[in-house]
Design a protein around this motif. Sequence first.
Motif, PDB file in Angstrom:
ATOM      1  N   LEU A   1      32.243  36.449  38.227  1.00  0.00           N
ATOM      2  CA  LEU A   1      33.145  36.064  39.318  1.00  0.00           C
ATOM      3  C   LEU A   1      34.606  36.260  38.933  1.00  0.00           C
ATOM      4  O   LEU A   1      35.416  36.715  39.732  1.00  0.00           O
ATOM      5  CB  LEU A   1      32.903  34.609  39.724  1.00  0.00           C
ATOM      6  N   ARG A   2      34.982  35.921  37.684  1.00  0.00           N
ATOM      7  CA  ARG A   2      36.371  36.119  37.250  1.00  0.00           C
ATOM      8  C   ARG A   2      36.745  37.595  37.279  1.00  0.00           C
ATOM      9  O   ARG A   2      37.832  37.964  37.704  1.00  0.00           O
ATOM     10  CB  ARG A   2      36.573  35.541  35.838  1.00  0.00           C
ATOM     11  N   ARG A   3      35.814  38.473  36.843  1.00  0.00           N
ATOM     12  CA  ARG A   3      36.099  39.911  36.874  1.00  0.00           C
ATOM     13  C   ARG A   3      36.213  40.420  38.311  1.00  0.00           C
ATOM     14  O   ARG A   3      37.065  41.240  38.618  1.00  0.00           O
ATOM     15  CB  ARG A   3      35.008  40.689  36.148  1.00  0.00           C
ATOM     16  N   LEU A   4      35.335  39.923  39.189  1.00  0.00           N
ATOM     17  CA  LEU A   4      35.375  40.378  40.576  1.00  0.00           C
ATOM     18  C   LEU A   4      36.634  39.911  41.295  1.00  0.00           C
ATOM     19  O   LEU A   4      37.132  40.602  42.182  1.00  0.00           O
ATOM     20  CB  LEU A   4      34.130  39.893  41.333  1.00  0.00           C
ATOM     21  N   LEU A   5      37.154  38.756  40.917  1.00  0.00           N
ATOM     22  CA  LEU A   5      38.379  38.275  41.554  1.00  0.00           C
ATOM     23  C   LEU A   5      39.569  39.168  41.213  1.00  0.00           C
ATOM     24  O   LEU A   5      40.549  39.196  41.952  1.00  0.00           O
ATOM     25  CB  LEU A   5      38.651  36.824  41.152  1.00  0.00           C
ATOM     26  N   ASN A   6      39.475  39.920  40.135  1.00  0.00           N
ATOM     27  CA  ASN A   6      40.525  40.878  39.799  1.00  0.00           C
ATOM     28  C   ASN A   6      40.460  42.108  40.703  1.00  0.00           C
ATOM     29  O   ASN A   6      41.405  42.877  40.756  1.00  0.00           O
ATOM     30  CB  ASN A   6      40.414  41.310  38.335  1.00  0.00           C
ATOM     31  N   TRP A   7      39.355  42.299  41.383  1.00  0.00           N
ATOM     32  CA  TRP A   7      39.164  43.456  42.267  1.00  0.00           C
ATOM     33  C   TRP A   7      39.198  43.036  43.732  1.00  0.00           C
ATOM     34  O   TRP A   7      38.544  43.628  44.580  1.00  0.00           O
ATOM     35  CB  TRP A   7      37.822  44.119  41.993  1.00  0.00           C
ATOM     36  N   ARG A   8      39.945  42.041  44.081  1.00  0.00           N
ATOM     37  CA  ARG A   8      39.965  41.530  45.456  1.00  0.00           C
ATOM     38  C   ARG A   8      40.274  42.625  46.470  1.00  0.00           C
ATOM     39  O   ARG A   8      39.656  42.702  47.514  1.00  0.00           O
ATOM     40  CB  ARG A   8      41.004  40.423  45.587  1.00  0.00           C
TER      41      ARG A   8
ATOM     42  N   ILE B   1      37.261  44.956  46.962  1.00  0.00           N
ATOM     43  CA  ILE B   1      36.180  44.282  47.676  1.00  0.00           C
ATOM     44  C   ILE B   1      36.543  44.122  49.147  1.00  0.00           C
ATOM     45  O   ILE B   1      35.706  44.325  50.035  1.00  0.00           O
ATOM     46  CB  ILE B   1      35.865  42.925  47.020  1.00  0.00           C
TER      47      ILE B   1
END
Length: 167
Positions: free
Chosen positions: A35-42, A45
């Motif tokens: 989730l922390r890594r995906l939040l860097n790709w907001r 996404i």
Amino acid sequence: MSRYPLTGDKGREPWLTRRVNRAFDALSRAYGALLRRLLNWRGQILVFSLVFSLLVMPFYLFSSKELAPVEDQGMISVVIQASPGNSLEATNAGMDKLVDLALSMPDAESFWQIVTKEGGFGGVVFRDFFEREQNVKEILPQFYGALSQIGELKVLPFLGAALPTAG
């Protein structure tokens, strides 16, 4: 005191409980890291979600429109193929057999046809739905089996689509 205590001697958890808890803790840490890594790709996404949402309309527009079941329209249509080089008289002789066979089917009322020396098409019309004991879906396999008696022609029976199609 419970016969099966949740904790072992001196307040310690049994080995299986510790192992399961460690597995769930590891899963929780991995999920949190993802989730922390995906939040860097907001941004990515968000764009992907927007593009996918906009594709819903073309997916719907270009999807198959024939979603209705086959209805009992009171008729079985046939496509007729004659042997290459057949004369019209030979094709007509096979058609006579086909008409006799079709009219011998239960609740058959009439047969219509368009014939050339190469073949043709036609259909068996049955009595009204409320006057029959069987629907055409039940009659079709019987009719298909009986068509093997006609050697002069290749006859392919089918039921018409419930709704009109583009082709």
